[in-house]
Write a protein that holds these residues in place. Structure first.
Motif, PDB file in Angstrom:
ATOM      1  N   PRO A  48     126.212  18.226 -48.566  1.00  0.00           N
ATOM      2  CA  PRO A  48     127.062  18.950 -49.517  1.00  0.00           C
ATOM      3  C   PRO A  48     127.290  18.232 -50.839  1.00  0.00           C
ATOM      4  O   PRO A  48     127.555  18.885 -51.850  1.00  0.00           O
ATOM      5  CB  PRO A  48     128.378  19.131 -48.756  1.00  0.00           C
ATOM      6  CG  PRO A  48     128.386  18.024 -47.763  1.00  0.00           C
ATOM      7  CD  PRO A  48     126.944  17.822 -47.384  1.00  0.00           C
ATOM      8  N   ASP A  49     127.184  16.931 -50.852  1.00  0.00           N
ATOM      9  CA  ASP A  49     127.462  16.168 -52.077  1.00  0.00           C
ATOM     10  C   ASP A  49     126.218  15.895 -52.916  1.00  0.00           C
ATOM     11  O   ASP A  49     126.330  15.349 -54.011  1.00  0.00           O
ATOM     12  CB  ASP A  49     128.142  14.838 -51.731  1.00  0.00           C
ATOM     13  CG  ASP A  49     129.480  15.056 -51.048  1.00  0.00           C
ATOM     14  OD1 ASP A  49     130.165  16.053 -51.386  1.00  0.00           O
ATOM     15  OD2 ASP A  49     129.844  14.250 -50.173  1.00  0.00           O
ATOM     16  N   ASP A  50     125.046  16.276 -52.414  1.00  0.00           N
ATOM     17  CA  ASP A  50     123.796  15.919 -53.090  1.00  0.00           C
ATOM     18  C   ASP A  50     123.346  16.921 -54.147  1.00  0.00           C
ATOM     19  O   ASP A  50     122.611  16.563 -55.068  1.00  0.00           O
ATOM     20  CB  ASP A  50     122.671  15.748 -52.069  1.00  0.00           C
ATOM     21  CG  ASP A  50     122.880  14.530 -51.182  1.00  0.00           C
ATOM     22  OD1 ASP A  50     123.772  13.718 -51.492  1.00  0.00           O
ATOM     23  OD2 ASP A  50     122.143  14.398 -50.190  1.00  0.00           O
ATOM     24  N   PHE A  51     123.761  18.188 -54.014  1.00  0.00           N
ATOM     25  CA  PHE A  51     123.280  19.207 -54.943  1.00  0.00           C
ATOM     26  C   PHE A  51     124.161  20.442 -54.857  1.00  0.00           C
ATOM     27  O   PHE A  51     124.933  20.611 -53.913  1.00  0.00           O
ATOM     28  CB  PHE A  51     121.825  19.584 -54.655  1.00  0.00           C
ATOM     29  CG  PHE A  51     121.618  20.324 -53.359  1.00  0.00           C
ATOM     30  CD1 PHE A  51     121.410  21.696 -53.359  1.00  0.00           C
ATOM     31  CD2 PHE A  51     121.622  19.665 -52.143  1.00  0.00           C
ATOM     32  CE1 PHE A  51     121.211  22.389 -52.170  1.00  0.00           C
ATOM     33  CE2 PHE A  51     121.426  20.348 -50.948  1.00  0.00           C
ATOM     34  CZ  PHE A  51     121.215  21.715 -50.964  1.00  0.00           C
ATOM     35  N   GLU A  52     124.049  21.288 -55.869  1.00  0.00           N
ATOM     36  CA  GLU A  52     124.701  22.600 -55.874  1.00  0.00           C
ATOM     37  C   GLU A  52     123.638  23.637 -55.519  1.00  0.00           C
ATOM     38  O   GLU A  52     122.477  23.493 -55.912  1.00  0.00           O
ATOM     39  CB  GLU A  52     125.269  22.926 -57.258  1.00  0.00           C
ATOM     40  CG  GLU A  52     126.291  21.944 -57.778  1.00  0.00           C
ATOM     41  CD  GLU A  52     127.626  21.981 -57.058  1.00  0.00           C
ATOM     42  OE1 GLU A  52     127.814  22.817 -56.149  1.00  0.00           O
ATOM     43  OE2 GLU A  52     128.488  21.160 -57.399  1.00  0.00           O
ATOM     44  N   LEU A  53     124.033  24.666 -54.795  1.00  0.00           N
ATOM     45  CA  LEU A  53     123.125  25.744 -54.413  1.00  0.00           C
ATOM     46  C   LEU A  53     123.657  27.054 -54.973  1.00  0.00           C
ATOM     47  O   LEU A  53     124.801  27.422 -54.718  1.00  0.00           O
ATOM     48  CB  LEU A  53     123.019  25.835 -52.888  1.00  0.00           C
ATOM     49  CG  LEU A  53     122.145  26.950 -52.324  1.00  0.00           C
ATOM     50  CD1 LEU A  53     120.704  26.838 -52.810  1.00  0.00           C
ATOM     51  CD2 LEU A  53     122.197  26.937 -50.793  1.00  0.00           C
ATOM     52  N   VAL A  54     122.830  27.721 -55.762  1.00  0.00           N
ATOM     53  CA  VAL A  54     123.204  29.001 -56.359  1.00  0.00           C
ATOM     54  C   VAL A  54     122.148  30.032 -55.993  1.00  0.00           C
ATOM     55  O   VAL A  54     120.953  29.783 -56.159  1.00  0.00           O
ATOM     56  CB  VAL A  54     123.307  28.894 -57.896  1.00  0.00           C
ATOM     57  CG1 VAL A  54     123.673  30.241 -58.501  1.00  0.00           C
ATOM     58  CG2 VAL A  54     124.304  27.833 -58.309  1.00  0.00           C
ATOM     59  N   SER A  55     122.596  31.178 -55.502  1.00  0.00           N
ATOM     60  CA  SER A  55     121.693  32.285 -55.184  1.00  0.00           C
ATOM     61  C   SER A  55     121.780  33.322 -56.290  1.00  0.00           C
ATOM     62  O   SER A  55     122.877  33.703 -56.698  1.00  0.00           O
ATOM     63  CB  SER A  55     122.092  32.936 -53.865  1.00  0.00           C
ATOM     64  OG  SER A  55     121.952  32.028 -52.803  1.00  0.00           O
ATOM     65  N   ILE A  56     120.623  33.771 -56.743  1.00  0.00           N
ATOM     66  CA  ILE A  56     120.576  34.789 -57.776  1.00  0.00           C
ATOM     67  C   ILE A  56     119.649  35.912 -57.322  1.00  0.00           C
ATOM     68  O   ILE A  56     118.486  35.663 -57.000  1.00  0.00           O
ATOM     69  CB  ILE A  56     120.091  34.208 -59.124  1.00  0.00           C
ATOM     70  CG1 ILE A  56     121.119  33.199 -59.631  1.00  0.00           C
ATOM     71  CG2 ILE A  56     119.832  35.317 -60.139  1.00  0.00           C
ATOM     72  CD1 ILE A  56     120.814  32.607 -60.968  1.00  0.00           C
TER      73      ILE A  56
END
Length: 102
Positions: A48-56
């Motif tokens: 959880p602290d390594d990257f952001e995840l965004v769905s488009i």
């Protein structure tokens, strides 16, 4: 933050987050997109602290798809500091995505 959705959230993260951002471009009725979703969700839960995840959804946020030159779903784009580091079309094994954010 957990798995986030939409171009507006992406814009906010690009301004505020110093983490790499993994953008998952999807489309309705895309079997590979449905297969990819739990893979990336699990990766986000594990790291959880390594990257952001965004769905488009590229049919709803067409401008975002155009900006990143996404032509097919699923496509994953890795941003670091607002710079595209990787763009991958199609479904890949989980290890590929693990290595991508390492």
């Amino acid at each position: 933050m957990s798995n986030l959705h939409g171009a507006e959230v992406l814009t906010q993260l690009r301004q505020e987050s110093d983490k790499p951002i993994l953008i998952k471009f999807t489309a309705p009725h895309c079997p590979s997109c449905e297969t990819l979703a739990p893979i990336l969700d699990e990766l986000k839960r594990d790291r959880p602290d390594d990257f952001e995840l965004v769905s488009i959804d590229m049919t709803e946020d067409v401008e975002a798809a155009i900006e990143f030159k996404v032509r097919s779903a699923p496509t994953v784009v890795l941003l670091k500091g607002n710079e595209v580091k990787e763009k991958v079309a199609g479904l890949k094994p989980k290890k590929f995505y693990q290595d991508l954010i390492s």
